[in-house]
Write a protein that holds these residues in place. Structure first.
Motif, PDB file in Angstrom:
ATOM      1  N   ARG A 139       0.828  -1.202   0.000  1.00 40.81           N
ATOM      2  CA  ARG A 139       0.000   0.000   0.000  1.00 40.81           C
ATOM      3  C   ARG A 139       0.864   1.253   0.000  1.00 40.81           C
ATOM      4  O   ARG A 139       0.555   2.233  -0.702  1.00 40.81           O
ATOM      5  CB  ARG A 139      -0.930  -0.019   1.216  1.00 40.81           C
ATOM      6  CG  ARG A 139      -1.911   1.162   1.229  1.00 40.81           C
ATOM      7  CD  ARG A 139      -2.992   1.001   2.294  1.00 40.81           C
ATOM      8  NE  ARG A 139      -2.432   0.962   3.651  1.00 40.81           N
ATOM      9  CZ  ARG A 139      -2.383  -0.102   4.408  1.00 40.81           C
ATOM     10  NH1 ARG A 139      -2.827  -1.279   3.944  1.00 40.81           N
ATOM     11  NH2 ARG A 139      -1.884  -0.054   5.631  1.00 40.81           N
ATOM     12  N   ALA A 140       1.950   1.237   0.762  1.00 43.18           N
ATOM     13  CA  ALA A 140       2.840   2.403   0.814  1.00 43.18           C
ATOM     14  C   ALA A 140       3.526   2.633  -0.526  1.00 43.18           C
ATOM     15  O   ALA A 140       3.727   3.776  -0.946  1.00 43.18           O
ATOM     16  CB  ALA A 140       3.881   2.211   1.921  1.00 43.18           C
ATOM     17  N   ILE A 141       3.876   1.553  -1.220  1.00 44.43           N
ATOM     18  CA  ILE A 141       4.494   1.677  -2.540  1.00 44.43           C
ATOM     19  C   ILE A 141       3.526   2.329  -3.513  1.00 44.43           C
ATOM     20  O   ILE A 141       3.882   3.245  -4.266  1.00 44.43           O
ATOM     21  CB  ILE A 141       4.954   0.296  -3.045  1.00 44.43           C
ATOM     22  CG1 ILE A 141       6.112  -0.225  -2.201  1.00 44.43           C
ATOM     23  CG2 ILE A 141       5.360   0.365  -4.519  1.00 44.43           C
ATOM     24  CD1 ILE A 141       6.421  -1.687  -2.415  1.00 44.43           C
ATOM     25  N   ARG A 142       2.282   1.875  -3.507  1.00 44.84           N
ATOM     26  CA  ARG A 142       1.281   2.473  -4.400  1.00 44.84           C
ATOM     27  C   ARG A 142       1.044   3.937  -4.057  1.00 44.84           C
ATOM     28  O   ARG A 142       0.885   4.779  -4.950  1.00 44.84           O
ATOM     29  CB  ARG A 142      -0.032   1.689  -4.314  1.00 44.84           C
ATOM     30  CG  ARG A 142       0.037   0.286  -4.926  1.00 44.84           C
ATOM     31  CD  ARG A 142      -1.355  -0.308  -5.095  1.00 44.84           C
ATOM     32  NE  ARG A 142      -2.021  -0.469  -3.798  1.00 44.84           N
ATOM     33  CZ  ARG A 142      -1.938  -1.559  -3.047  1.00 44.84           C
ATOM     34  NH1 ARG A 142      -1.192  -2.583  -3.451  1.00 44.84           N
ATOM     35  NH2 ARG A 142      -2.577  -1.646  -1.900  1.00 44.84           N
ATOM     36  N   ALA A 143       1.021   4.262  -2.763  1.00 49.16           N
ATOM     37  CA  ALA A 143       0.810   5.653  -2.347  1.00 49.16           C
ATOM     38  C   ALA A 143       1.954   6.551  -2.799  1.00 49.16           C
ATOM     39  O   ALA A 143       1.754   7.762  -2.991  1.00 49.16           O
ATOM     40  CB  ALA A 143       0.656   5.725  -0.830  1.00 49.16           C
ATOM     41  N   ALA A 144       3.134   5.985  -2.987  1.00 53.88           N
ATOM     42  CA  ALA A 144       4.297   6.748  -3.460  1.00 53.88           C
ATOM     43  C   ALA A 144       4.401   6.739  -4.979  1.00 53.88           C
ATOM     44  O   ALA A 144       5.446   7.088  -5.540  1.00 53.88           O
ATOM     45  CB  ALA A 144       5.563   6.183  -2.853  1.00 53.88           C
ATOM     46  N   SER A 145       3.318   6.345  -5.663  1.00 49.58           N
ATOM     47  CA  SER A 145       3.263   6.267  -7.134  1.00 49.58           C
ATOM     48  C   SER A 145       4.248   5.248  -7.683  1.00 49.58           C
ATOM     49  O   SER A 145       4.783   5.400  -8.791  1.00 49.58           O
ATOM     50  CB  SER A 145       3.527   7.648  -7.765  1.00 49.58           C
ATOM     51  OG  SER A 145       2.559   8.571  -7.361  1.00 49.58           O
ATOM     52  N   GLY A 146       4.490   4.186  -6.900  1.00 54.26           N
ATOM     53  CA  GLY A 146       5.369   3.115  -7.332  1.00 54.26           C
ATOM     54  C   GLY A 146       4.605   1.849  -7.640  1.00 54.26           C
ATOM     55  O   GLY A 146       3.376   1.805  -7.568  1.00 54.26           O
ATOM     56  N   THR A 147       5.334   0.800  -7.982  1.00 54.17           N
ATOM     57  CA  THR A 147       4.716  -0.488  -8.283  1.00 54.17           C
ATOM     58  C   THR A 147       5.691  -1.608  -7.969  1.00 54.17           C
ATOM     59  O   THR A 147       6.915  -1.391  -7.947  1.00 54.17           O
ATOM     60  CB  THR A 147       4.287  -0.557  -9.763  1.00 54.17           C
ATOM     61  OG1 THR A 147       3.470  -1.698  -9.969  1.00 54.17           O
ATOM     62  CG2 THR A 147       5.492  -0.642 -10.692  1.00 54.17           C
ATOM     63  N   VAL A 148       5.153  -2.778  -7.728  1.00 54.13           N
ATOM     64  CA  VAL A 148       5.969  -3.978  -7.527  1.00 54.13           C
ATOM     65  C   VAL A 148       6.054  -4.711  -8.862  1.00 54.13           C
ATOM     66  O   VAL A 148       5.046  -5.171  -9.396  1.00 54.13           O
ATOM     67  CB  VAL A 148       5.364  -4.890  -6.445  1.00 54.13           C
ATOM     68  CG1 VAL A 148       6.170  -6.178  -6.323  1.00 54.13           C
ATOM     69  CG2 VAL A 148       5.318  -4.159  -5.104  1.00 54.13           C
ATOM     70  N   MET A 149       7.249  -4.836  -9.399  1.00 50.84           N
ATOM     71  CA  MET A 149       7.442  -5.487 -10.696  1.00 50.84           C
ATOM     72  C   MET A 149       7.574  -6.998 -10.567  1.00 50.84           C
ATOM     73  O   MET A 149       7.255  -7.731 -11.508  1.00 50.84           O
ATOM     74  CB  MET A 149       8.677  -4.909 -11.392  1.00 50.84           C
ATOM     75  CG  MET A 149       8.558  -3.444 -11.748  1.00 50.84           C
ATOM     76  SD  MET A 149      10.048  -2.817 -12.570  1.00 50.84           S
ATOM     77  CE  MET A 149      10.027  -3.752 -14.103  1.00 50.84           C
ATOM     78  N   ALA A 150       8.101  -7.451  -9.435  1.00 49.20           N
ATOM     79  CA  ALA A 150       8.266  -8.890  -9.207  1.00 49.20           C
ATOM     80  C   ALA A 150       8.380  -9.113  -7.712  1.00 49.20           C
ATOM     81  O   ALA A 150       8.794  -8.216  -6.965  1.00 49.20           O
ATOM     82  CB  ALA A 150       9.508  -9.418  -9.928  1.00 49.20           C
TER      83      ALA A 150
END
Length: 290
Positions: A223-234
């Motif tokens: 959730r924190a990654i998405r809030a920082a406009s990021g994404t999980v690639m793998a």
């Protein structure tokens, strides 16, 4: 056929011949410019002439000006063949590709290897030598040992591959430098999602995204990654390959999201998604149909 039709066809063929000659002349002119560039600055260390940020800008301009019946991916492939040929004139390199896990067999494994080879040929053409590797780690090790080559790793890995990205980004180690396909459009060939890895490059073009290997120790990490406009690639268990905007503070995010063992493993330019196609909006910028 009437004389009028015959005359019209002859005029069209003459136009095509003229355009073919002009394209060839421009290629000769481009080759001469590369020759001058080499004389001025000398050849680079093998592989080091690759500029992923500059190439991304070229692809964006290509998409912006493209029109007509010729498929965009045909133009992209022609451009990439030209780019590879002239880049290798400045600094030679081969390409290693992840053809699948060691010991994998059967129709699915064969199809995976064939698809990865097709991606390599689409991106780098038919003059570059290809080196077939057994899995992501073998591909990374090849790039590390060669010090010159580029590598392709599929983002669709079996669970046994684990957190393969942890082998990237070490001192003098390979890094992720590009995402393919860069142009995502329905119907294109060589559409398997891959990352391109290389020895550390000197590219003056700032990337859009920075990539990190992290260990997630808190449940709210995604959730924190998405809030920082990021994404999980793998991901492999708690091990994540994360893409964040290049301007983001990974230290602040790590403290907030509960990351441990954070290591930068590469950088990317965002790709282009054309039309109604499902893509990760962090990795791709959507544009109207070309």
């Amino acid at each position: 056929m009437s004389e009028k039709d015959a005359a019209q066809l002859a005029a069209i063929r003459a136009t095509i011949d003229r355009l073919d000659a002009e394209m060839h002349e421009r290629l000769i002119e481009r080759g001469a410019a590369i020759g001058t560039l080499i004389r001025v600055k000398g050849t680079s260390r093998p592989g080091a002439a690759f500029r992923p940020g500059r190439e991304a800008d070229m692809m964006r301009r290509l998409v912006a000006r493209h029109e007509g019946a010729l498929p965009l991916w045909t133009v992209e492939h022609i451009w990439r063949e030209i780019i590879t040929t002239f880049t290798r004139m400045q600094a030679p390199f081969d390409v290693a590709y992840d053809a699948g896990a060691p010991g994998a067999s059967g129709p699915a494994a064969i199809a995976h290897g064939d698809a990865m080879r097709d991606v390599a040929r689409f991106l780098f053409g038919f003059t570059v030598a290809l080196h077939r590797q057994q899995g992501a780690l073998d591909t990374i090790n090849h790039i590390r040992e060669s010090g010159t080559d580029l590598g392709l790793i599929s983002l669709a890995q079996p669970a046994a591959a684990g957190a393969w990205w942890r082998a990237l980004g070490r001192p003098a180690g390979p890094r992720i430098m590009a995402l393919a396909p860069f142009i995502a459009v329905a119907g294109r060939p060589a559409e398997m999602p891959v990352v391109v890895i290389a020895p550390e490059l000197a590219d003056p073009t700032p990337p859009d995204l920075a990539l990190f290997a992290v260990t997630a120790i808190a449940p709210e990490a995604a959730r924190a990654i998405r809030a920082a406009s990021g994404t999980v690639m793998a991901e492999a268990g708690r091990e994540l390959l994360v893409a964040l905007p290049a301007t983001a503070s990974v230290a602040n995010l790590s403290a907030h999201a509960g990351f441990d063992d954070v290591a930068r493993v590469g950088a990317l330019s965002r790709g282009i998604a054309i039309g109604d196609i499902a893509v990760d909006p962090v990795l791709y910028q959507s544009v109207a149909g070309a």
